[in-house]
Write a protein that holds these residues in place. Sequence first.
Motif, PDB file in Angstrom:
ATOM      1  N   LEU A  18       0.838  -1.197   0.000  1.00 39.26           N
ATOM      2  CA  LEU A  18       0.000   0.000   0.000  1.00 39.26           C
ATOM      3  C   LEU A  18       0.879   1.256   0.000  1.00 39.26           C
ATOM      4  CD1 LEU A  18      -3.064  -0.057   0.104  1.00 39.26           C
ATOM      5  CD2 LEU A  18      -2.937   0.663   2.475  1.00 39.26           C
ATOM      6  N   GLN A  67      -5.058   7.444  -0.096  1.00 35.61           N
ATOM      7  CA  GLN A  67      -4.916   6.009   0.157  1.00 35.61           C
ATOM      8  C   GLN A  67      -5.742   5.595   1.375  1.00 35.61           C
ATOM      9  OE1 GLN A  67      -3.529   3.600  -1.580  1.00 35.61           O
ATOM     10  NE2 GLN A  67      -3.041   5.114  -3.136  1.00 35.61           N
ATOM     11  N   GLU A  70      -9.435   5.598   0.426  1.00 35.29           N
ATOM     12  CA  GLU A  70      -9.748   4.442  -0.419  1.00 35.29           C
ATOM     13  C   GLU A  70      -9.791   3.165   0.400  1.00 35.29           C
ATOM     14  OE1 GLU A  70      -8.538   4.949  -5.071  1.00 35.29           O
ATOM     15  OE2 GLU A  70      -7.398   3.633  -3.778  1.00 35.29           O
ATOM     16  N   GLU A  71      -8.802   3.049   1.284  1.00 33.27           N
ATOM     17  CA  GLU A  71      -8.714   1.853   2.115  1.00 33.27           C
ATOM     18  C   GLU A  71      -9.959   1.722   2.992  1.00 33.27           C
ATOM     19  OE1 GLU A  71      -6.461  -0.217   1.646  1.00 33.27           O
ATOM     20  OE2 GLU A  71      -6.783  -1.556   3.343  1.00 33.27           O
ATOM     21  N   SER A  73     -13.262   1.174   0.763  1.00 37.92           N
ATOM     22  CA  SER A  73     -13.385  -0.150   0.165  1.00 37.92           C
ATOM     23  C   SER A  73     -13.612  -1.214   1.239  1.00 37.92           C
ATOM     24  CB  SER A  73     -12.157  -0.480  -0.683  1.00 37.92           C
ATOM     25  OG  SER A  73     -11.035  -0.628   0.140  1.00 37.92           O
ATOM     26  N   ARG A  74     -13.285  -0.923   2.482  1.00 40.81           N
ATOM     27  CA  ARG A  74     -13.527  -1.888   3.545  1.00 40.81           C
ATOM     28  C   ARG A  74     -14.933  -1.794   4.101  1.00 40.81           C
ATOM     29  NH1 ARG A  74      -8.969  -4.389   6.374  1.00 40.81           N
ATOM     30  NH2 ARG A  74      -7.207  -3.854   5.074  1.00 40.81           N
ATOM     31  N   GLU A 126     -19.966   0.023   0.076  1.00 41.37           N
ATOM     32  CA  GLU A 126     -19.936  -0.181  -1.363  1.00 41.37           C
ATOM     33  C   GLU A 126     -20.200   1.133  -2.078  1.00 41.37           C
ATOM     34  OE1 GLU A 126     -22.534  -3.453  -2.356  1.00 41.37           O
ATOM     35  OE2 GLU A 126     -21.368  -4.691  -0.980  1.00 41.37           O
ATOM     36  N   GLN A 127     -20.513   2.176  -1.319  1.00 38.07           N
ATOM     37  CA  GLN A 127     -20.826   3.474  -1.927  1.00 38.07           C
ATOM     38  C   GLN A 127     -19.542   4.295  -2.090  1.00 38.07           C
ATOM     39  OE1 GLN A 127     -23.535   3.890  -3.244  1.00 38.07           O
ATOM     40  NE2 GLN A 127     -24.745   2.290  -2.277  1.00 38.07           N
ATOM     41  N   VAL A 128     -18.607   3.745  -2.852  1.00 38.50           N
ATOM     42  CA  VAL A 128     -17.322   4.416  -3.009  1.00 38.50           C
ATOM     43  C   VAL A 128     -17.503   5.792  -3.657  1.00 38.50           C
ATOM     44  CG1 VAL A 128     -15.019   4.194  -3.961  1.00 38.50           C
ATOM     45  CG2 VAL A 128     -16.267   2.165  -3.265  1.00 38.50           C
ATOM     46  N   GLU A 129     -18.327   5.835  -4.710  1.00 34.09           N
ATOM     47  CA  GLU A 129     -18.520   7.099  -5.427  1.00 34.09           C
ATOM     48  C   GLU A 129     -19.102   8.156  -4.498  1.00 34.09           C
ATOM     49  OE1 GLU A 129     -20.031   4.293  -6.637  1.00 34.09           O
ATOM     50  OE2 GLU A 129     -19.421   3.984  -8.716  1.00 34.09           O
TER      51      GLU A 129
END
Lengths: 472, 290, 331
Positions: free
Chosen positions: C32, C274, C277-278, C281-282, C285-288
């Motif tokens: 990472l 980072q 994002e980490e 993503s953990r 699911e609503q990254v956007e």
Amino acid sequence: MFWKVFIPVVAFAVILGWGLPLAVAADLTKANASFEVNKMGDMSDFDPNKPVIPTGDTIKIALVASFSGPAALVGQIYYISVLWAAHDINKRGGILVDGKKKLVEVIKADHMGKPDQCKKICERMVLQDKVHVLWGTDGSHLMKIINETANKYKVIAHNTASLTDDLQDATNFSRYAFMSSFSTDQIGRGLANYYGQRKKEKKFYILCQDYMFGHAMAAGFKKGLKEFYPEAEIVGEDYHKLFLTDFAPYLTKIKAAGAEVVYTGDWIPDAANLLKQSRQMGITLPFAHIFLDEPNFLHEVGVDGTKGLVQLSQMYTDNPYFKTPEQIKYYKMWNDLWKTKWQAPFNTKLFEHGGGNIGSYNQQTYWLLSVIERAASTDPEKIIKVWEGDTYRFVNGKTLKMRPCDHKAIQDLYVAEFVVPDEQKVDFNIPPHHWFTGCSYAGPSAKIPADKVLPLMDEKLDRCKGKNGWGE
Amino acid sequence: MDPKTAMYIAQGIHGLAYGMILFLVASGLNIIFGMMGILNLAHAAFFMLSAYFCFQFVSLTGSFWAALLLAPVATAFFGILVERFLLRQVRGLGHMAELILTVGVSLVILAAVKIFWGTESLPVKIPPLLTGLVSIAGMDYPVYRLFVIGMALTVLAIMSLLLYKTRLGKIVRAAVSDAGMVSALGINIPLVFMLVFGIGIWLAGIAGVAVAPILTVFPGLSDQVGMDAFVVVVTGGLGSLSGAFIVAIIFGLLSSYGVQFFSQLAPVLMFLFMAIVLAIKPTGLFGERE
Amino acid sequence: MTNKVSKWVFWLVLVVILAAYPKLFGLYYTNLFVTFAIFALFSVSFNLLLGYTGLLSFGHAMFFGAGGYGTALALKHIEGLALLPAVLIGLLSAAALALILCPLVVRVSGTAFSMLHLAFGELMHVLALKLRNITGGEDGIGGFPIPPVSIPGIVSIDIRQPENFYYFAVVCLGISLLIIWFFTKTPFGQIQIGVRDNAKRIDYLGFKVPQTKAVVYVVSAAFAGVAGSMYALFQNLISSAALNVLTSFAPITITMIGGVGSFFGPIVGSGIFQVIEELTSRYTEQVELVIGLILILVIMFAPMGFMGAISLLKQTWFPSRTARVALKGAS
């Protein structure tokens, strides 16, 4: 005519290696293991909206797929398919591995469709979550990364959904990667074989997506026509970019070329838009395809618009589809839950039958779990030992064999023609005697025996040298 | 007419239809940029949002025509909210802030769409009045695509009337060249900006409804059109409506005749054209401002 | 303790932490960190262009990609090529691409510059997809040989081992960052700030504006190329995804979150990114949605990014014109 200039002269005979298997040593009538409905756990509480995921000392499967971004639907489809199998095994009490009964844990791993994210998530799954299997995925470029990571850290990679042959060729082969799906070469040749058998249409137009997969699909079909239907004519060949908005220019060209069948490797949404726009333009040509079976949009196009489509699917069998009471029981288990229990997004027509691609992902996962059970271990070496050369029978009676030398699945393939609801009873032989009322769907099917469509074997792969098409 | 000529004519009309959709999206982008100096990277997201609204209104009312009327307005309403409560707050922080803000907005719209409508492709049917084919010079052509061309031309006409014949148009044109002066004349510039942004989004909304029945409505709907519309605006010249119109048609024709004659190269043609134009004239064909 | 001593202590501590990092945090976080460092260099190279010349590129991915493809193709086709020359080929491919574009791009600024780069960036992306025989299209070029770092006869380190790769990457990226740092501190770098703030005046002072712009442009591209080259080596893969618009927007958002006007802004931004994002993503699911909201909130409430917020805090105590200059850089 001008367009003729652009039809490439049919490519070289790409028979990469495997000679015709003259004496077929193996067959697919017997299976080492099969899916047994009567051994299933009580599925009445299965709900993909509220998954029950065991944790702790479990058998861990990472579901590597797009769960965000435009392709998130794909992740949902995989999820319900794999989760069902895991739930069933868990209700049976788990699998005895390394001297202990363990439950199956499914972990979502979102690759977001990006190569670097795919590598990162795979490493996290292996290094932090300590998964035993990486299960994937949409996109061969991403499957390659999964296979590489699995190879590097020595876990199993199970490929159920990426269809390109080069994943298992001499360059990319990994002992840890197993491909239980069919592949582009098989699909192309299988459909060519179908048309060669029925000899009704003669003029074919190839329209595929302009990337590796599309070109591989086209190459397989061209190779198949040479082999099984030499008098056929390819009247045009085009590759369009992904997520295309306007298919009209291609369709106009296809119509003018006088094609009788359009062969396409497109997937949704391209496949849906292609069909929809062609019907809007009054072009009623049949499409030969693998992914044009999404019922929601088939309904949109309607019964007439979907009549005559021809599909090759991993879950089709001899007519009729239901052959045993167990199979009907299994079908109803899924269908009843769909009717009564599941909420959005799992309550649309896409999930109604649990067949097609969903059924295929589901049954492939059962195969994986069966292999782990018989290996009685999550040790990859033991899994590899059981899976190589293994045979497994799906719920619909179809048997698959894992070719030992390059880890590709050998199977009979079936092609079905879409017919209007009234005629679907030849296949859907239980009430209400049709798959769907609002669109045409699978009717009469034709068998393409496994030895006609053995998966492409790369002779350069040392493990396969001197073997016949069955890997023997 | 022999089939070959018919094919060439058909390709021409396909090109026009696609060009018109591009123009509708591009014109909104262009008006917003020309007037406010904002490069709205969320434009394509609004376009997609309108297609979803269209689906929703069709399923509620059963009428495509109601959707055609309501969906773009609803989209424009959200656009106005974004302008009033987000974009206006960061004016004075420069282009980069506005750009990033619009990127943020587009991501939120994408996420919202998936939360409310899911990720499956949703159907919108062509209204009965516009289904079927019409015979032009012995050749069958889908009515709906002709309707799209007609609608875009109508919108173009309304826009020109609005810009050149009304007081609002005069103010807008004056504000484009010197916002400070117009403001000094006592005209409420923020209000005008809000209106202009709304109109720009409304245009994207019209385009979103226009494509909904041709395509399935899904979260990646705007990927291609959004990019293409950007290319149109840049090549035509930022802020130039006539530039956008001409280039949109050129691109529409390039894409359909490109498929006909140089199918392998079709996706490159547009970018090649843009690169050549920009290499010769960095501000685009008709653009004056940077 | 004097300022100088504390600086030395800082660097010493940093080196010790970096050296012990893989042992402390394990393989996953080591990888990472490499991703963080690659995107930090990529963003710093981007910010060299933006922060020091005011040129906002929408197509910086093409230099990143050129570096990656340059290195990957070289390693694939040239037998026995050593590692450092391969990285150098990555750097030179990106610089060469920048040189070709130079005559064209130095004439423009503002939105036209951004758009021109969007155009060329997209052209490169489409070409990478189309020229499948060379680039491998979507699948890209993967599995190319990665030679060890070696001084013949003395030492040879296999950098396919993640831990070794970490040290190799940290050294390479660190040296690159130092070079850029010194580049901005030279009188030449100072002229750049002049070009950004008042190009006419620099012109009157007798410096050639287009030429100085061109130099920064090429240097910026070259180090984006180094980042791309390291990326290709790290993944052992370079594919068309490295050239798409999302890749071009990565350094923009990273720089924005970290802070435009400062050298360290993009580095901090890459770290923050980072982490975000980490976490997303953990846990979702609503990254956007999360990233979209963060962008909006940053612009609304901390438009100068993390470093801007810090300097604003500082300013309360030591008023200076840092923040104002930084603000201008953004516009």
